[in-house]
Write an enzyme that holds these catalytic residues in place. Structure first.
Site, PDB file in Angstrom:
ATOM      1  N   ASP A  75      -3.798  -2.946   3.651  1.00 20.50           N
ATOM      2  CA  ASP A  75      -4.177  -1.658   2.353  1.00 20.50           C
ATOM      3  C   ASP A  75      -3.837  -1.602   1.259  1.00 20.50           C
ATOM      4  OD1 ASP A  75      -4.231  -0.500   4.857  1.00 20.50           O
ATOM      5  OD2 ASP A  75      -1.491  -0.155   5.823  1.00 20.50           O
ATOM      6  N   LYS A 128      -8.111  -2.814  -1.743  1.00 19.46           N
ATOM      7  CA  LYS A 128      -9.430  -3.167  -1.770  1.00 19.46           C
ATOM      8  C   LYS A 128     -10.719  -2.244  -2.379  1.00 19.46           C
ATOM      9  CE  LYS A 128      -8.779  -3.983   3.085  1.00 19.46           C
ATOM     10  NZ  LYS A 128      -7.253  -3.611   3.281  1.00 19.46           N
ATOM     11  N   GLY A 153      -8.269   2.074   6.737  1.00 20.54           N
ATOM     12  CA  GLY A 153      -8.205   3.009   5.919  1.00 20.54           C
ATOM     13  C   GLY A 153      -8.287   3.094   4.647  1.00 20.54           C
ATOM     14  N   HIS A 154      -9.270   3.112   3.620  1.00 19.74           N
ATOM     15  CA  HIS A 154      -9.337   3.002   1.834  1.00 19.74           C
ATOM     16  C   HIS A 154      -9.924   3.958   1.537  1.00 19.74           C
ATOM     17  CE1 HIS A 154     -11.495  -0.865   3.822  1.00 19.74           C
ATOM     18  NE2 HIS A 154     -10.245  -0.611   4.176  1.00 19.74           N
ATOM     19  N   GLN A 164      -8.817  -4.479   6.625  1.00 13.54           N
ATOM     20  CA  GLN A 164      -8.022  -5.194   7.331  1.00 13.54           C
ATOM     21  C   GLN A 164      -7.392  -6.619   6.642  1.00 13.54           C
ATOM     22  OE1 GLN A 164      -9.846  -5.089  10.095  1.00 13.54           O
ATOM     23  NE2 GLN A 164      -9.347  -2.890   9.697  1.00 13.54           N
TER      24      GLN A 164
HETATM   25  P1  GDP Z   1      -7.054  -0.759   1.284  1.00 17.08           P
HETATM   26  O1  GDP Z   1      -6.903  -0.388   2.721  1.00 17.08           O
HETATM   27  O2  GDP Z   1      -6.503  -1.675   0.890  1.00 17.08           O
HETATM   28  O3  GDP Z   1      -7.927  -0.383   0.670  1.00 17.08           O
HETATM   29  O4  GDP Z   1      -5.994   0.598   0.762  1.00 17.08           O
HETATM   30  P2  GDP Z   1      -4.772   1.724   1.050  1.00 17.08           P
HETATM   31  O5  GDP Z   1      -6.162   2.553   0.639  1.00 17.08           O
HETATM   32  O6  GDP Z   1      -4.453   1.817   2.675  1.00 17.08           O
HETATM   33  O7  GDP Z   1      -3.648   2.195   0.645  1.00 17.08           O
HETATM   34  C1  GDP Z   1      -3.913   1.528  -1.349  1.00 17.08           C
HETATM   35  C2  GDP Z   1      -2.868   3.002  -1.101  1.00 17.08           C
HETATM   36  O8  GDP Z   1      -2.512   2.472  -2.625  1.00 17.08           O
HETATM   37  C3  GDP Z   1      -3.904   4.167  -2.188  1.00 17.08           C
HETATM   38  O9  GDP Z   1      -2.828   5.321  -1.544  1.00 17.08           O
HETATM   39  C4  GDP Z   1      -4.160   3.760  -3.311  1.00 17.08           C
HETATM   40  O10 GDP Z   1      -4.605   5.137  -3.728  1.00 17.08           O
HETATM   41  C5  GDP Z   1      -3.242   3.074  -3.870  1.00 17.08           C
HETATM   42  N1  GDP Z   1      -3.271   2.015  -5.445  1.00 17.08           N
HETATM   43  C6  GDP Z   1      -4.466   1.638  -5.476  1.00 17.08           C
HETATM   44  N2  GDP Z   1      -4.130   0.794  -6.267  1.00 17.08           N
HETATM   45  C7  GDP Z   1      -2.657   0.675  -7.221  1.00 17.08           C
HETATM   46  C8  GDP Z   1      -2.169   0.855  -7.889  1.00 17.08           C
HETATM   47  O11 GDP Z   1      -1.816  -0.113  -8.767  1.00 17.08           O
HETATM   48  N3  GDP Z   1      -0.734   1.269  -8.265  1.00 17.08           N
HETATM   49  C9  GDP Z   1      -0.497   2.493  -7.421  1.00 17.08           C
HETATM   50  N4  GDP Z   1       0.730   3.406  -7.496  1.00 17.08           N
HETATM   51  N5  GDP Z   1      -1.335   3.247  -6.564  1.00 17.08           N
HETATM   52  C10 GDP Z   1      -2.349   2.117  -5.879  1.00 17.08           C
HETATM   53  P1  IMO Z   2      -7.367  -1.578   5.641  1.00 16.41           P
HETATM   54  O1  IMO Z   2      -8.594  -1.692   6.123  1.00 16.41           O
HETATM   55  C1  IMO Z   2      -3.169  -1.967   8.005  1.00 16.41           C
HETATM   56  C2  IMO Z   2      -2.882  -3.631  11.853  1.00 16.41           C
HETATM   57  C3  IMO Z   2      -2.592  -2.991  13.075  1.00 16.41           C
HETATM   58  C4  IMO Z   2      -1.949  -3.691  13.770  1.00 16.41           C
HETATM   59  C5  IMO Z   2      -3.080  -4.135  14.113  1.00 16.41           C
HETATM   60  C6  IMO Z   2      -4.217  -4.361  14.922  1.00 16.41           C
HETATM   61  O2  IMO Z   2      -6.983   0.038   5.633  1.00 16.41           O
HETATM   62  O3  IMO Z   2      -6.010  -2.192   5.366  1.00 16.41           O
HETATM   63  P2  IMO Z   2      -6.466  -2.784  15.870  1.00 16.41           P
HETATM   64  O4  IMO Z   2      -6.528  -1.500  15.397  1.00 16.41           O
HETATM   65  O5  IMO Z   2      -7.014  -3.241  14.697  1.00 16.41           O
HETATM   66  O6  IMO Z   2      -6.316  -3.527  16.483  1.00 16.41           O
HETATM   67  O7  IMO Z   2      -4.426  -3.163  15.115  1.00 16.41           O
HETATM   68  O8  IMO Z   2      -3.469  -4.664  13.085  1.00 16.41           O
HETATM   69  N1  IMO Z   2      -4.465  -2.331  10.814  1.00 16.41           N
HETATM   70  C7  IMO Z   2      -3.964  -2.729   9.876  1.00 16.41           C
HETATM   71  N2  IMO Z   2      -2.913  -3.247   8.921  1.00 16.41           N
HETATM   72  N3  IMO Z   2      -4.359  -1.709   7.238  1.00 16.41           N
HETATM   73  C8  IMO Z   2      -5.720  -1.839   7.924  1.00 16.41           C
HETATM   74  O9  IMO Z   2      -6.494  -1.616   7.395  1.00 16.41           O
HETATM   75  C9  IMO Z   2      -5.416  -2.387   9.864  1.00 16.41           C
HETATM   76  N4  IMO Z   2      -6.069  -1.871  10.581  1.00 16.41           N
HETATM   77  C10 IMO Z   2      -5.242  -2.350  11.309  1.00 16.41           C
HETATM   78  O10 IMO Z   2      -1.419  -1.664  11.921  1.00 16.41           O
HETATM   79  O11 IMO Z   2      -0.598  -4.043  13.770  1.00 16.41           O
HETATM   80 MG    MG Z   3      -5.924   1.000   3.854  1.00 12.17          MG
END
Ligand code: GDP
Ligand code: IMO
Ligand code: MG
Length: 427
Positions: A13, A16, A40-41, A225
């Site tokens: 999270d 990316k 969850g991207h 991840q």
């Molecule tokens: P990912 O799994 O690495 O793609 O990240 P997620 O989508 O799970 O979580 C990142 C969250 O941060 C999302 O809600 C993005 O819209 C948000 N985000 C990304 N870059 C920034 C930033 O520089 N500032 C803020 N405030 N939010 C950001």
């Molecule tokens: P993105 O791509 C954050 C965590 C779960 C748990 C562990 C194992 O959005 O960054 P799993 O379901 O993969 O067997 O769970 O990994 N986990 C993540 N945490 N971002 C993710 O994906 C994750 N995908 C799995 O919370 O601790």
């Molecule tokens: Mg994510």
């Protein structure tokens, strides 16, 4: 254009997808190479927010091709729902989404087993996303029970192919876990439907990507991840079941390491983790709650509150080492805009020793206390900054300190979720 891997340098999270979306402008192909619908991207374009679990974040650029390669465990239900949602929102995937015929499928019994494993008494609760990831990779490694896209699409009766697999999993579910069995006919009927929907997308994606590279196309690999969730290098057993690190892009896409030019590690300006397991800089007090609220730190897949803590440079040095990072993309700097005093973990104290490097042994990690350095917060908004020079001096000092401690240069700084809230270093 060089070939780039974008991957998480922390526990997932990191933002990316936002970075991938930004870099896709220069790419021809964007490739998911591991994990599955546990990801969850999130991508924000104008007022629209998209959350992808399987389809690469680059899909919003309509002239780019996207690939779900062999290393992904593919949940067809999620993929089809994403294709449909994109179509409803005016984004077509026709002719530019490719799925590896070698990717393993996530089956309903994988999800049921993930849940049963997590709920079973005496087991280690990892706090998984319950998306069937561990059980699907388990079947892949075990060989016999694995079921690939090509098995689904190939000739022969689907009922015959799935019968013994479902029976074996039902025996496990009922006899070992004491839960209800799954309906065999329902699964066969569902997957027969998925087969027809997946068929137009399925191909040999290793071949496709290597041909593209031969023609000089730019391929962007989108990690899921993060490094500390890697099955080999992460905080085992509190990890996911795939290689989230740079090597995973090669095995997960069928592309040789000599093809990779850059590896970009995405890191937040602080640290978060969702799920169980060690987290040395975790803030269990009001500061942690404050970062969670400022950053709206709730999971994009499960909605769970994310655990929050200070930036940890030992993690970044480890990520730089195991991934061979060429640069960092620093995200969410803006979330710290109102925090008066910031802390950065420079090393760990373990008894009388100071450890500069992240320990691989969980028993050592358990005894580690972060060594903190304090920096003054900038207490000014940064979201409108478009060049490094637009950032307040104290924010620049924070970024510089992270660069030094991580021993890796920063190529991008993100100051908001929107595409345009991105600063290129040197600007
Ligand atoms: P990912 O799994 O690495 O793609 O990240 P997620 O989508 O799970 O979580 C990142 C969250 O941060 C999302 O809600 C993005 O819209 C948000 N985000 C990304 N870059 C920034 C930033 O520089 N500032 C803020 N405030 N939010 C950001
Ligand atoms: P993105 O791509 C954050 C965590 C779960 C748990 C562990 C194992 O959005 O960054 P799993 O379901 O993969 O067997 O769970 O990994 N986990 C993540 N945490 N971002 C993710 O994906 C994750 N995908 C799995 O919370 O601790
Ligand atoms: Mg994510």
């Amino acid at each position: 254009m060089p070939t780039k891997i974008v991957l998480g340098a922390q526990w997932g999270d990191e933002g990316k997808a936002k970075i991938v979306d930004y870099l896709t402008v220069d790419a021809d192909y964007v490739v998911r190479f591991q994990g599955g619908a546990n990801a969850g991207h999130t991508v924000m374009v104008g007022d629209d927010t998209f959350v992808f679990h399987v389809i690469p974040a680059g899909i919003l650029h309509e002239d780019k091709a996207c690939v779900v390669s062999n290393g992904v465990v593919l949940d067809p239900e999620v993929l089809i729902a994403e294709v449909d949602e994109l179509a409803q929102r005016g984004v077509s995937t026709q002719g530019r989404l490719f799925i590896s015929h070698s990717a393993h499928l996530v089956m309903p019994y994988h999800k049921a087993l993930d849940k049963a494993d997590e709920e079973s008494q005496g087991g280690v609760s990892i706090g998984t996303t319950l998306r069937g990831i561990g059980p699907a990779y388990r079947d892949k490694v075990e060989r016999g029970p694995g079921f690939r896209v090509m098995d689904l699409l190939g000739p022969g009766s689907l009922s015959e192919k799935l019968k013994s697999r479902i029976e074996a999993k039902n025996a496990l579910l009922t006899r070992i876990y004491g839960v209800e069995p799954l309906d065999e006919e329902e699964i066969v009927a569902k997957y027969a439907g998925y087969a027809e929907l997946l068929r137009p997308y399925a191909t040999d994606t290793s071949m496709l990507l290597n041909r593209a590279l031969d023609e000089g196309r730019m391929v962007l690999f989108e990690g899921a991840q993060g490094t500390l969730l890697d099955i080999d290098h992460g905080t085992y057993p509190f990890v996911t079941s795939s290689n989230t690190t740079a090597g995973g892009a090669c095995t997960g896409a069928g592309v040789g390491p000599t093809r990779i030019d850059e590896v970009i590690g995405v890191t937040k300006a602080y640290t978060t983790r969702v799920g169980n397991g060690p987290f040395p800089t975790e803030l269990l007090d009001g500061d942690g709650d404050r970062i969670r609220e400022l950053g709206h730190e709730y999971g994009a897949t499960t909605g769970r509150p994310r655990r929050c803590g200070w930036f940890d440079a030992t993690i970044l040095r480890m990520a730089a080492r195991v991934n061979g990072l060429t640069s960092l993309a620093l995200t969410r700097l803006d979330v710290l805009d109102t925090v008066e005093t910031l802390k950065v973990c420079t090393a760990y104290r373990c008894g009388d020793e100071v450890l500069e490097e992240f320990p691989a042994d969980p028993q050592i990690l358990e005894r580690c206390e972060p060594v903190y350095e304090e920096l003054e917060g900038w207490c000014e908004p940064t979201t409108e900054a478009r060049r490094v020079a637009d950032l307040p001096a104290k924010a620049q000092a924070y970024v510089d300190r992270i660069t030094d401690l991580s021993r890796t240069p920063i190529s991008l700084i993100s100051v908001g979720p929107a595409r345009e809230s991105t600063i290129e270093s040197g600007s």
